[in-house]
Design a protein around this motif. Structure first.
Motif, PDB file in Angstrom:
ATOM      1  N   MET A  33       0.835  -1.168   0.000  1.00 48.47           N
ATOM      2  CA  MET A  33       0.000   0.000   0.000  1.00 48.47           C
ATOM      3  C   MET A  33       0.885   1.238   0.000  1.00 48.47           C
ATOM      4  O   MET A  33       1.889   1.288   0.698  1.00 48.47           O
ATOM      5  CB  MET A  33      -0.916  -0.007   1.213  1.00 48.47           C
ATOM      6  CG  MET A  33      -1.897  -1.167   1.194  1.00 48.47           C
ATOM      7  SD  MET A  33      -3.187  -1.087   2.450  1.00 48.47           S
ATOM      8  CE  MET A  33      -3.914   0.471   2.136  1.00 48.47           C
ATOM      9  N   LEU A  34       0.480   2.198  -0.794  1.00 48.73           N
ATOM     10  CA  LEU A  34       1.229   3.444  -0.873  1.00 48.73           C
ATOM     11  C   LEU A  34       0.599   4.505   0.019  1.00 48.73           C
ATOM     12  O   LEU A  34      -0.621   4.628   0.055  1.00 48.73           O
ATOM     13  CB  LEU A  34       1.220   3.969  -2.315  1.00 48.73           C
ATOM     14  CG  LEU A  34       2.007   3.167  -3.339  1.00 48.73           C
ATOM     15  CD1 LEU A  34       1.666   3.630  -4.738  1.00 48.73           C
ATOM     16  CD2 LEU A  34       3.489   3.303  -3.074  1.00 48.73           C
ATOM     17  N   PRO A  35       1.427   5.269   0.723  1.00 49.93           N
ATOM     18  CA  PRO A  35       0.874   6.409   1.458  1.00 49.93           C
ATOM     19  C   PRO A  35       0.211   7.387   0.478  1.00 49.93           C
ATOM     20  O   PRO A  35       0.569   7.448  -0.698  1.00 49.93           O
ATOM     21  CB  PRO A  35       2.100   7.042   2.113  1.00 49.93           C
ATOM     22  CG  PRO A  35       3.118   5.942   2.170  1.00 49.93           C
ATOM     23  CD  PRO A  35       2.856   5.093   0.957  1.00 49.93           C
ATOM     24  N   ALA A  36      -0.733   8.156   0.980  1.00 51.47           N
ATOM     25  CA  ALA A  36      -1.520   9.060   0.136  1.00 51.47           C
ATOM     26  C   ALA A  36      -0.657  10.033  -0.661  1.00 51.47           C
ATOM     27  O   ALA A  36      -0.995  10.375  -1.779  1.00 51.47           O
ATOM     28  CB  ALA A  36      -2.519   9.819   0.992  1.00 51.47           C
ATOM     29  N   ILE A  64       6.750   6.620 -13.701  1.00 50.14           N
ATOM     30  CA  ILE A  64       6.439   5.679 -14.780  1.00 50.14           C
ATOM     31  C   ILE A  64       7.621   4.747 -14.976  1.00 50.14           C
ATOM     32  O   ILE A  64       8.776   5.178 -15.066  1.00 50.14           O
ATOM     33  CB  ILE A  64       6.114   6.434 -16.078  1.00 50.14           C
ATOM     34  CG1 ILE A  64       4.816   7.215 -15.909  1.00 50.14           C
ATOM     35  CG2 ILE A  64       6.013   5.465 -17.263  1.00 50.14           C
ATOM     36  CD1 ILE A  64       4.472   8.127 -17.078  1.00 50.14           C
ATOM     37  N   GLY A  65       7.350   3.456 -15.017  1.00 50.58           N
ATOM     38  CA  GLY A  65       8.383   2.447 -15.231  1.00 50.58           C
ATOM     39  C   GLY A  65       9.028   1.934 -13.954  1.00 50.58           C
ATOM     40  O   GLY A  65       9.718   0.928 -13.982  1.00 50.58           O
ATOM     41  N   TRP A  66       8.843   2.628 -12.843  1.00 45.78           N
ATOM     42  CA  TRP A  66       9.413   2.185 -11.588  1.00 45.78           C
ATOM     43  C   TRP A  66       8.471   1.187 -10.940  1.00 45.78           C
ATOM     44  O   TRP A  66       7.360   0.963 -11.420  1.00 45.78           O
ATOM     45  CB  TRP A  66       9.647   3.377 -10.667  1.00 45.78           C
ATOM     46  CG  TRP A  66      10.844   4.211 -11.044  1.00 45.78           C
ATOM     47  CD1 TRP A  66      11.199   4.594 -12.297  1.00 45.78           C
ATOM     48  CD2 TRP A  66      11.814   4.751 -10.157  1.00 45.78           C
ATOM     49  NE1 TRP A  66      12.331   5.355 -12.252  1.00 45.78           N
ATOM     50  CE2 TRP A  66      12.729   5.476 -10.952  1.00 45.78           C
ATOM     51  CE3 TRP A  66      11.982   4.709  -8.791  1.00 45.78           C
ATOM     52  CZ2 TRP A  66      13.819   6.135 -10.400  1.00 45.78           C
ATOM     53  CZ3 TRP A  66      13.065   5.381  -8.246  1.00 45.78           C
ATOM     54  CH2 TRP A  66      13.976   6.077  -9.043  1.00 45.78           C
ATOM     55  N   VAL A  67       8.891   0.572  -9.841  1.00 42.24           N
ATOM     56  CA  VAL A  67       8.065  -0.417  -9.150  1.00 42.24           C
ATOM     57  C   VAL A  67       7.940  -0.063  -7.675  1.00 42.24           C
ATOM     58  O   VAL A  67       8.844   0.522  -7.079  1.00 42.24           O
ATOM     59  CB  VAL A  67       8.625  -1.852  -9.296  1.00 42.24           C
ATOM     60  CG1 VAL A  67       8.594  -2.305 -10.744  1.00 42.24           C
ATOM     61  CG2 VAL A  67      10.035  -1.951  -8.754  1.00 42.24           C
ATOM     62  N   PRO A  71       6.757  -2.268   4.694  1.00 43.84           N
ATOM     63  CA  PRO A  71       6.423  -0.983   4.088  1.00 43.84           C
ATOM     64  C   PRO A  71       6.962  -0.888   2.665  1.00 43.84           C
ATOM     65  O   PRO A  71       7.957  -1.515   2.308  1.00 43.84           O
ATOM     66  CB  PRO A  71       7.095   0.038   4.992  1.00 43.84           C
ATOM     67  CG  PRO A  71       8.208  -0.707   5.654  1.00 43.84           C
ATOM     68  CD  PRO A  71       7.748  -2.133   5.757  1.00 43.84           C
ATOM     69  N   VAL A  72       6.300  -0.092   1.872  1.00 46.72           N
ATOM     70  CA  VAL A  72       6.597   0.000   0.455  1.00 46.72           C
ATOM     71  C   VAL A  72       7.959   0.638   0.199  1.00 46.72           C
ATOM     72  O   VAL A  72       8.396   1.518   0.941  1.00 46.72           O
ATOM     73  CB  VAL A  72       5.480   0.773  -0.281  1.00 46.72           C
ATOM     74  CG1 VAL A  72       5.494   2.248   0.093  1.00 46.72           C
ATOM     75  CG2 VAL A  72       5.590   0.590  -1.777  1.00 46.72           C
ATOM     76  N   ARG A  73       8.619   0.121  -0.821  1.00 52.44           N
ATOM     77  CA  ARG A  73       9.849   0.719  -1.332  1.00 52.44           C
ATOM     78  C   ARG A  73       9.607   1.010  -2.807  1.00 52.44           C
ATOM     79  O   ARG A  73       9.100   0.159  -3.535  1.00 52.44           O
ATOM     80  CB  ARG A  73      11.032  -0.239  -1.183  1.00 52.44           C
ATOM     81  CG  ARG A  73      11.424  -0.449   0.274  1.00 52.44           C
ATOM     82  CD  ARG A  73      12.595  -1.389   0.426  1.00 52.44           C
ATOM     83  NE  ARG A  73      13.761  -0.887  -0.311  1.00 52.44           N
ATOM     84  CZ  ARG A  73      14.786  -1.669  -0.662  1.00 52.44           C
ATOM     85  NH1 ARG A  73      14.797  -2.936  -0.356  1.00 52.44           N
ATOM     86  NH2 ARG A  73      15.803  -1.166  -1.320  1.00 52.44           N
ATOM     87  N   ILE A  74       9.943   2.196  -3.245  1.00 48.17           N
ATOM     88  CA  ILE A  74       9.781   2.590  -4.640  1.00 48.17           C
ATOM     89  C   ILE A  74      11.164   2.547  -5.271  1.00 48.17           C
ATOM     90  O   ILE A  74      12.076   3.267  -4.858  1.00 48.17           O
ATOM     91  CB  ILE A  74       9.144   3.993  -4.739  1.00 48.17           C
ATOM     92  CG1 ILE A  74       7.764   3.967  -4.080  1.00 48.17           C
ATOM     93  CG2 ILE A  74       9.059   4.435  -6.200  1.00 48.17           C
ATOM     94  CD1 ILE A  74       7.132   5.327  -3.896  1.00 48.17           C
ATOM     95  N   LEU A  75      11.307   1.655  -6.263  1.00 48.15           N
ATOM     96  CA  LEU A  75      12.630   1.372  -6.820  1.00 48.15           C
ATOM     97  C   LEU A  75      12.634   1.518  -8.338  1.00 48.15           C
ATOM     98  O   LEU A  75      11.632   1.231  -9.001  1.00 48.15           O
ATOM     99  CB  LEU A  75      13.044  -0.055  -6.455  1.00 48.15           C
ATOM    100  CG  LEU A  75      13.106  -0.377  -4.964  1.00 48.15           C
ATOM    101  CD1 LEU A  75      13.258  -1.871  -4.740  1.00 48.15           C
ATOM    102  CD2 LEU A  75      14.246   0.382  -4.322  1.00 48.15           C
TER     103      LEU A  75
END
Length: 76
Positions: free
Chosen positions: A1-4, A10-13, A18-22
């Protein structure tokens, strides 16, 4: 789940909790998060093979069936 207030370029994951954006090229970072999750079991209902073989042929076949295609369709 992503915080608000989160944004995934685009293209990232976004992986883990807790979520990691990579970035997509961070294979090691993505694998490190996904390795501890049961992605094949949760998403596809598949067990990881004990022999280490790839699940991609089975996953691709399922996607193909889901899209209404099979091995008898003409190649484009």
């Amino acid at each position: 789940m992503l915080p608000a207030d989160s944004m995934v370029p685009i293209g990232w994951v976004a992986v883990g909790q807790p979520v990691r954006i990579l970035p997509p090229e961070d294979h090691a970072g993505i694998r490190a998060v996904q390795q501890n999750q049961d992605f094949p079991g949760s998403f596809f209902g598949l067990d990881r093979p004990a022999d280490g073989k790839s699940l991609m042929p089975t996953i691709s076949e399922r996607f193909g069936r889901g899209l209404g295609r099979d091995s008898n369709d003409p190649q484009i």
